[in-house]
Design an enzyme around this catalytic site. Structure first.
Site, mmCIF file in Angstrom:
data_model
loop_
_atom_site.group_PDB
_atom_site.id
_atom_site.type_symbol
_atom_site.label_atom_id
_atom_site.label_comp_id
_atom_site.label_asym_id
_atom_site.label_seq_id
_atom_site.Cartn_x
_atom_site.Cartn_y
_atom_site.Cartn_z
ATOM 1 C CE LYS A 178 -3.726 -2.535 -1.445
ATOM 2 N NZ LYS A 178 -3.104 -1.643 -0.441
ATOM 3 C CD GLU A 218 0.138 -11.228 8.234
ATOM 4 O OE1 GLU A 218 -1.032 -11.097 7.836
ATOM 5 O OE2 GLU A 218 0.644 -12.318 8.524
ATOM 6 C CB VAL A 250 -4.348 -9.057 3.031
ATOM 7 C CG1 VAL A 250 -5.841 -9.314 3.251
ATOM 8 C CG2 VAL A 250 -3.971 -9.326 1.583
ATOM 9 N N GLY A 305 -10.966 12.145 5.300
ATOM 10 C CA GLY A 305 -9.732 11.482 4.886
ATOM 11 C C GLY A 305 -9.847 9.974 4.807
ATOM 12 C CD GLU A 338 -6.465 8.186 -0.938
ATOM 13 O OE1 GLU A 338 -6.079 9.328 -1.256
ATOM 14 O OE2 GLU A 338 -5.967 7.537 0.004
ATOM 15 C CG ASP A 367 -7.955 -1.884 -1.431
ATOM 16 O OD1 ASP A 367 -6.722 -1.951 -1.500
ATOM 17 O OD2 ASP A 367 -8.580 -2.049 -0.365
ATOM 18 C CE LYS A 420 -6.521 -4.080 1.051
ATOM 19 N NZ LYS A 420 -7.382 -3.264 1.957
ATOM 20 N N GLY A 461 -4.124 1.832 8.010
ATOM 21 C CA GLY A 461 -3.473 2.744 8.939
ATOM 22 C C GLY A 461 -1.967 2.591 8.860
#
Length: 322
Positions: A114, A137, A140, A195, A198, A209, A213, A303
């Site tokens: 990013k 791709e 985001v 998890g 963070e 974040d 994006k 993921g």
């Protein structure tokens, strides 16, 4: 096609896993695939090597065979496509430098980083000048195909606004607070244990974040903007009582990122049943058009395999276009 992989953490390893498992299919589609080199922040492997052995070594020893740094590999070795999977850093970090080196050499770039948000114009103009593709791709929404749809299908539409839930960690925290009446601190501790968040969650919960994006989405649709242009407010101040008051009037609270005349990331009231009232870690992006109303895209926004899948798709798109 010679591929260079830089960044060999979870996403880089998952990309190579998927590339190798689909290699026969992919080669029928886009031609012969070779791995020129793989590099992480401390080590690399190039020349005569087995990609599966490189995976095993990284997973067991935490490093690759050689000491040569990524930057040296990029400058000295031949490749056709750079797959940049390094961890995003504020202001781009070394990942942007890696991409600039690759583009200057005339190589295409596929990235999940990013950091492109901080040098979007510079990277895109250089790619255009060098007649190569910069595909992003995976930056985001992971596997949600929002970037390609905006760049292709929606390229002739008048887009009035984009709004969405772009951070799954925040959405999980807010969902749990809403469902269980728990405090922000309680749910954050739970998210860290699972998890989902963070150890230092500020990048997510302060809206950083989502803002990065949003800048990428805005630039994709022609709203020239930088991270500093985003008005941003996080979620740490929200209380369980706020959800109760909102619910009495038929609303929930979600961290919404919006690009229109301004770029804003902030918690907002969202009516129950609205596409942005989703629970859990799902990401949702709404595209408001003048010609055809509102389009909704939703899916797993994070993921390692979801992100890798988007990068494989970008790789194929480069050579399909060719």
């Amino acid at each position: 096609m010679k591929i260079a992989i830089v960044g060999f953490g979870n996403v880089g390893q998952s990309f190579l896993d998927m590339l190798l498992s689909k290699k026969e299919f992919l080669e029928k589609r886009i031609g012969k695939i070779e791995i020129s080199f793989i590099a992480d922040s401390k080590s690399s492997v190039s020349g005569d090597f087995d990609p599966l052995e490189a995976l095993r070594m990284k997973r067991t020893k935490g490093r690759l065979r050689d000491d040569k740094k990524a930057k040296n590999c990029l400058k000295e070795l031949e490749f056709d496509v750079l797959v940049e999977c390094s961890t995003t850093k504020i202001n781009g970090g070394e990942a942007v430098e890696h991409m600039l080196i690759a583009i200057e050499k005339g190589a295409n770039v596929v990235t999940s980083n990013k950091g492109i948000a901080f040098y979007f114009d510079e990277l895109m103009k250089l790619a255009e000048r060098k007649n190569v593709k910069l595909m992003y791709e995976a930056t985001v929404g992971a596997a949600i195909p929002i970037i390609r749809v905006l760049r292709t299908y929606f390229s002739t539409f008048t887009i009035k606004k984009i709004a969405g839930i772009l951070n799954g960690t925040c959405n999980y925290i807010l969902s749990r607070m809403e469902e269980e009446g728990l405090s922000y601190e309680q749910v954050l501790a739970e998210a860290k244990e699972l998890g989902i968040a963070e150890t230092d969650p500020s990048y997510d919960v302060d809206g950083i974040d989502a803002a990065i994006k949003l800048v990428i989405l805005a630039n994709t649709i022609g709203i020239r903007s930088k991270f500093e242009d985003v008005k941003r407010k996080g979620i740490s101040w929200i209380t369980p009582e706020a959800f109760k008051i909102a619910a009495e009037k038929g609303y929930t609270i979600r961290l919404i990122a919006e690009a229109s005349k301004e770029l804003i990331v902030e918690p907002r009231l969202v009516k129950f049943g609205h596409p942005l009232a989703l629970k859990g870690t799902i990401n949702t992006i709404l595209v408001y058009t003048e010609e055809a109303g509102t389009f909704s895209f939703a899916g797993r926004g994070a993921g390692k395999y979801e992100t890798a899948a988007a990068m494989i798709s970008d790789l194929v798109a480069i050579y399909d276009d060719r």
